[in-house]
Motif scaffolding. Structure first.
Motif, PDB file in Angstrom:
ATOM      1  N   PRO A  48       0.836  -1.202   0.000  1.00 24.63           N
ATOM      2  CA  PRO A  48       0.000   0.000   0.000  1.00 24.63           C
ATOM      3  C   PRO A  48       0.873   1.254   0.000  1.00 24.63           C
ATOM      4  CG  PRO A  48      -0.673  -1.506   1.745  1.00 24.63           C
ATOM      5  CD  PRO A  48       0.616  -2.025   1.185  1.00 24.63           C
ATOM      6  N   LYS A  49       0.349   2.306  -0.596  1.00 28.89           N
ATOM      7  CA  LYS A  49       1.061   3.584  -0.562  1.00 28.89           C
ATOM      8  C   LYS A  49       1.085   4.089   0.878  1.00 28.89           C
ATOM      9  CE  LYS A  49      -0.219   4.858  -5.248  1.00 28.89           C
ATOM     10  NZ  LYS A  49       1.032   4.423  -5.813  1.00 28.89           N
ATOM     11  N   GLY A  50       2.101   4.794   1.234  1.00 30.72           N
ATOM     12  CA  GLY A  50       2.170   5.352   2.578  1.00 30.72           C
ATOM     13  C   GLY A  50       3.492   5.044   3.245  1.00 30.72           C
ATOM     14  N   THR A  51       3.490   5.160   4.559  1.00 33.46           N
ATOM     15  CA  THR A  51       4.738   5.041   5.312  1.00 33.46           C
ATOM     16  C   THR A  51       4.977   3.651   5.873  1.00 33.46           C
ATOM     17  OG1 THR A  51       3.625   5.763   7.327  1.00 33.46           O
ATOM     18  CG2 THR A  51       4.679   7.470   5.980  1.00 33.46           C
ATOM     19  N   GLY A  52       4.033   2.750   5.750  1.00 33.55           N
ATOM     20  CA  GLY A  52       4.206   1.401   6.284  1.00 33.55           C
ATOM     21  C   GLY A  52       5.250   0.612   5.507  1.00 33.55           C
ATOM     22  N   THR A  53       5.779  -0.406   6.133  1.00 35.28           N
ATOM     23  CA  THR A  53       6.803  -1.215   5.482  1.00 35.28           C
ATOM     24  C   THR A  53       6.323  -2.621   5.157  1.00 35.28           C
ATOM     25  OG1 THR A  53       7.695  -1.902   7.618  1.00 35.28           O
ATOM     26  CG2 THR A  53       8.693   0.046   6.581  1.00 35.28           C
ATOM     27  N   LEU A  80      -6.744  -9.424   6.302  1.00 37.97           N
ATOM     28  CA  LEU A  80      -5.811  -8.302   6.295  1.00 37.97           C
ATOM     29  C   LEU A  80      -6.536  -7.014   6.650  1.00 37.97           C
ATOM     30  CD1 LEU A  80      -4.005  -9.414   3.049  1.00 37.97           C
ATOM     31  CD2 LEU A  80      -3.030  -9.473   5.351  1.00 37.97           C
ATOM     32  N   PHE A  81      -5.801  -6.065   7.191  1.00 33.04           N
ATOM     33  CA  PHE A  81      -6.367  -4.811   7.685  1.00 33.04           C
ATOM     34  C   PHE A  81      -5.648  -3.663   6.993  1.00 33.04           C
ATOM     35  CE2 PHE A  81      -7.077  -8.131  10.639  1.00 33.04           C
ATOM     36  CZ  PHE A  81      -8.290  -7.872  11.240  1.00 33.04           C
ATOM     37  N   LEU A  82      -6.374  -2.936   6.165  1.00 31.70           N
ATOM     38  CA  LEU A  82      -5.807  -1.832   5.410  1.00 31.70           C
ATOM     39  C   LEU A  82      -6.181  -0.522   6.098  1.00 31.70           C
ATOM     40  CD1 LEU A  82      -4.239  -0.884   2.940  1.00 31.70           C
ATOM     41  CD2 LEU A  82      -6.419  -0.876   1.671  1.00 31.70           C
ATOM     42  N   GLN A  83      -5.199   0.088   6.732  1.00 31.61           N
ATOM     43  CA  GLN A  83      -5.421   1.348   7.434  1.00 31.61           C
ATOM     44  C   GLN A  83      -5.356   2.499   6.443  1.00 31.61           C
ATOM     45  OE1 GLN A  83      -2.762   2.033  10.721  1.00 31.61           O
ATOM     46  NE2 GLN A  83      -3.456   4.137  11.010  1.00 31.61           N
ATOM     47  N   THR A  84      -6.278   3.444   6.581  1.00 27.31           N
ATOM     48  CA  THR A  84      -6.330   4.615   5.717  1.00 27.31           C
ATOM     49  C   THR A  84      -6.370   5.888   6.553  1.00 27.31           C
ATOM     50  OG1 THR A  84      -7.580   5.755   3.989  1.00 27.31           O
ATOM     51  CG2 THR A  84      -8.863   4.469   5.562  1.00 27.31           C
TER      52      THR A  84
END
Length: 130
Positions: A48-53, A80-84
């Protein structure tokens, strides 16, 4: 000790269909797609786009036992859990792209959440934490 979750393997039927869904529909980044000749398979990683690794390894099923688990790796539970950072934006975007929501949005004490299915039927939480 420092540790982090790097990859989660997701069993898929077809690499290219999975890449299309995760990059076009969910707008994940394609991190790697390389052929592994010693194992005659591809190493396909999306994130996912963003700061997660944490990333997802799209692992093509190679036998009937693995094929039977496509779309149901957790026995029907959310996998799975996709945080937004913007639930309404992503919920509307996914709906407009034909993503099927198995459970409608709900406001909970911990945030706003809805359950959606990926292209194989695995359940995901789309969640914006409070």
């Amino acid at each position: 000790m420092k540790q982090s979750l790097a990859l989660v393997a997701l069993v898929v039927r077809d690499y290219d269909a999975a890449i299309d869904f995760y990059t076009r529909v969910l707008e994940f980044d394609l991190v790697e797609d390389s052929y592994q000749p010693e194992q005659d398979k591809r190493w396909v990683v999306v994130r996912p786009k963003g700061t997660g690794t944490a990333s997802i390894l799209l692992a093509k099923a190679t036998d009937p036992d693995q094929e039977n688990r496509i779309g149901n790796q957790t026995g029907g539970r959310v996998f799975l859990f996709l945080q937004t950072d913007d639930f309404e934006r992503d919920y509307a975007r996914y709906q407009s792209r034909g993503v099927r929501f198995a459970r409608p949005p709900k406001r909970e004490t911990y945030g706003t959440v809805a359950v959606f299915e990926d292209l194989y039927g695995n359940l995901w939480d789309l969640i914006e934490f409070a």
